[in-house]
Design a protein around this motif. Structure first.
Motif, PDB file in Angstrom:
ATOM      1  N   GLY A 193      -8.400  -4.666  14.839  1.00 48.23           N
ATOM      2  CA  GLY A 193      -7.597  -5.787  14.384  1.00 48.23           C
ATOM      3  C   GLY A 193      -7.153  -5.672  12.946  1.00 48.23           C
ATOM      4  N   THR A 194      -7.726  -4.734  12.193  1.00 44.92           N
ATOM      5  CA  THR A 194      -7.361  -4.564  10.787  1.00 44.92           C
ATOM      6  C   THR A 194      -6.614  -3.251  10.588  1.00 44.92           C
ATOM      7  N   LEU A 195      -7.270  -2.119  10.848  1.00 39.73           N
ATOM      8  CA  LEU A 195      -6.578  -0.837  10.784  1.00 39.73           C
ATOM      9  C   LEU A 195      -5.826  -0.544  12.078  1.00 39.73           C
ATOM     10  N   CYS A 196      -6.386  -0.959  13.199  1.00 43.61           N
ATOM     11  CA  CYS A 196      -5.765  -0.690  14.502  1.00 43.61           C
ATOM     12  C   CYS A 196      -5.570  -1.991  15.279  1.00 43.61           C
ATOM     13  N   ASP A 197      -4.499  -2.028  16.047  1.00 43.36           N
ATOM     14  CA  ASP A 197      -4.047  -3.228  16.735  1.00 43.36           C
ATOM     15  C   ASP A 197      -4.673  -3.317  18.124  1.00 43.36           C
ATOM     16  N   THR A 198      -5.617  -4.245  18.289  1.00 44.19           N
ATOM     17  CA  THR A 198      -6.282  -4.371  19.593  1.00 44.19           C
ATOM     18  C   THR A 198      -5.316  -4.786  20.693  1.00 44.19           C
ATOM     19  N   SER A 199      -4.242  -5.478  20.335  1.00 40.64           N
ATOM     20  CA  SER A 199      -3.303  -5.933  21.371  1.00 40.64           C
ATOM     21  C   SER A 199      -2.497  -4.784  21.966  1.00 40.64           C
ATOM     22  N   SER A 200      -2.588  -3.588  21.371  1.00 37.60           N
ATOM     23  CA  SER A 200      -1.852  -2.459  21.946  1.00 37.60           C
ATOM     24  C   SER A 200      -2.444  -2.003  23.273  1.00 37.60           C
ATOM     25  N   VAL A 201      -3.623  -2.534  23.659  1.00 39.35           N
ATOM     26  CA  VAL A 201      -4.139  -2.223  25.002  1.00 39.35           C
ATOM     27  C   VAL A 201      -3.277  -2.855  26.084  1.00 39.35           C
ATOM     28  N   ARG A 202      -2.392  -3.775  25.708  1.00 40.63           N
ATOM     29  CA  ARG A 202      -1.549  -4.425  26.726  1.00 40.63           C
ATOM     30  C   ARG A 202      -0.669  -3.405  27.448  1.00 40.63           C
ATOM     31  N   THR A 203      -0.236  -2.389  26.745  1.00 36.57           N
ATOM     32  CA  THR A 203       0.576  -1.362  27.399  1.00 36.57           C
ATOM     33  C   THR A 203      -0.207  -0.702  28.521  1.00 36.57           C
ATOM     34  N   ARG A 204      -1.457  -0.337  28.223  1.00 35.90           N
ATOM     35  CA  ARG A 204      -2.309   0.294  29.238  1.00 35.90           C
ATOM     36  C   ARG A 204      -2.594  -0.672  30.385  1.00 35.90           C
ATOM     37  N   LEU A 205      -2.866  -1.922  30.050  1.00 36.72           N
ATOM     38  CA  LEU A 205      -3.112  -2.929  31.087  1.00 36.72           C
ATOM     39  C   LEU A 205      -1.902  -3.067  32.017  1.00 36.72           C
ATOM     40  N   GLY A 206      -0.719  -3.194  31.426  1.00 35.58           N
ATOM     41  CA  GLY A 206       0.488  -3.389  32.213  1.00 35.58           C
ATOM     42  C   GLY A 206       0.802  -2.208  33.103  1.00 35.58           C
ATOM     43  N   GLU A 207       0.657  -1.002  32.561  1.00 33.32           N
ATOM     44  CA  GLU A 207       0.947   0.203  33.335  1.00 33.32           C
ATOM     45  C   GLU A 207      -0.033   0.376  34.489  1.00 33.32           C
ATOM     46  N   THR A 208      -1.280   0.002  34.260  1.00 33.74           N
ATOM     47  CA  THR A 208      -2.323   0.254  35.258  1.00 33.74           C
ATOM     48  C   THR A 208      -2.365  -0.814  36.338  1.00 33.74           C
ATOM     49  N   LEU A 209      -2.201  -2.073  35.947  1.00 37.49           N
ATOM     50  CA  LEU A 209      -2.358  -3.165  36.897  1.00 37.49           C
ATOM     51  C   LEU A 209      -1.075  -3.546  37.621  1.00 37.49           C
ATOM     52  N   ALA A 210       0.075  -3.237  37.021  1.00 41.61           N
ATOM     53  CA  ALA A 210       1.369  -3.588  37.617  1.00 41.61           C
ATOM     54  C   ALA A 210       1.421  -5.067  37.988  1.00 41.61           C
ATOM     55  N   VAL A 211       1.107  -5.910  37.007  1.00 38.83           N
ATOM     56  CA  VAL A 211       1.166  -7.363  37.183  1.00 38.83           C
ATOM     57  C   VAL A 211       2.134  -7.924  36.143  1.00 38.83           C
TER      58      VAL A 211
END
Length: 223
Positions: A10-28
């Motif tokens: 959340g400071t050096l790296c953006d935790t919300s960038s996991v959304r890309t992986r979530l979206g690609e994997t779950l297709a929701v």
């Protein structure tokens, strides 16, 4: 000069960038992806607090996995074991925030010792720092794992000062997490809050010594 301790998630790296992986994997739908991500991060933090308060330590990678499982169950999403693993390893591939490496370099050039201080266990921090290209810009990685508890327990901040060989007052935490700033300040560290979303400070614990909006501003202020 000081020992500068940067929070990672959340400071050096953006935790919300996991959304890309979530979206690609779950297709929701994107709205569901965002909800799962928000619940995952909230539970990750909550479980770290619970673990510390119950004196029942588990490495942060395991905490992150438990939180993911909760978030998936909360929205009745049941991926395969392979897909779950692919989502979980998204925490090894978070995007660095703009200007992260440059800020670290400027602060190091100014004579500061620049390290990560994170709840993440050493293996996961190394994987992320390597993947995000931050490892060459850091003097070290310090983990709460060494004291088997989590921030904001004072033991974590004291461990950082001991590891740097400095009085705790000569160490500074740089974090985007207001609760982390409150904890570090209470433990005796100087603090800089990277307040990207213009939130109010915490009302329990110490107030930040300094407040900025971006990582380059940290370097502007301290280099």
């Amino acid at each position: 000069m000081a020992g500068l301790c940067f929070d990672m998630y959340g400071t050096l790296c953006d935790t919300s960038s996991v959304r890309t992986r979530l979206g690609e994997t779950l297709a929701v739908p994107d709205r569901l992806v965002a909800a799962i991500d928000e619940t995952w991060r909230r539970k990750q933090l909550q479980y770290s607090y619970q673990s510390a308060q119950m004196d029942d330590y588990e490495p942060f990678w395991d905490i992150t996995a438990h939180a993911l499982d909760y978030a998936l169950a909360a929205y009745d999403v049941d991926p395969s074991a392979d897909d779950r693993e692919r989502i979980l390893t998204g925490y090894d591939n978070l995007d660095p925030f703009p200007g992260a490496a440059e800020a670290l370099d400027r602060l190091s050039a100014a004579g500061h010792e620049v390290v990560v201080l994170s709840n993440g266990n050493p293996a996961m921090l190394k994987r992320l720092a390597d993947d995000a290209g931050l490892s060459p810009h850091l003097d070290g990685i310090l983990s709460a794992h060494a004291v088997r508890t989590f921030k904001p327990d004072p033991a974590v901040y004291e461990h950082a000062a001991d590891s740097l060989g400095l009085p705790i007052g000569d160490c500074r935490l740089i974090s985007s997490n207001a609760w982390d700033i409150a904890g570090a300040g209470n433990a005796g560290m100087a603090t800089t809050w990277v307040n990207r979303t213009r939130d109010p400070p915490e009302h329990i614990g110490a107030r930040p010594d300094r407040e900025v909006r971006t990582l380059p501003e940290v370097a502007d202020d301290l280099a």
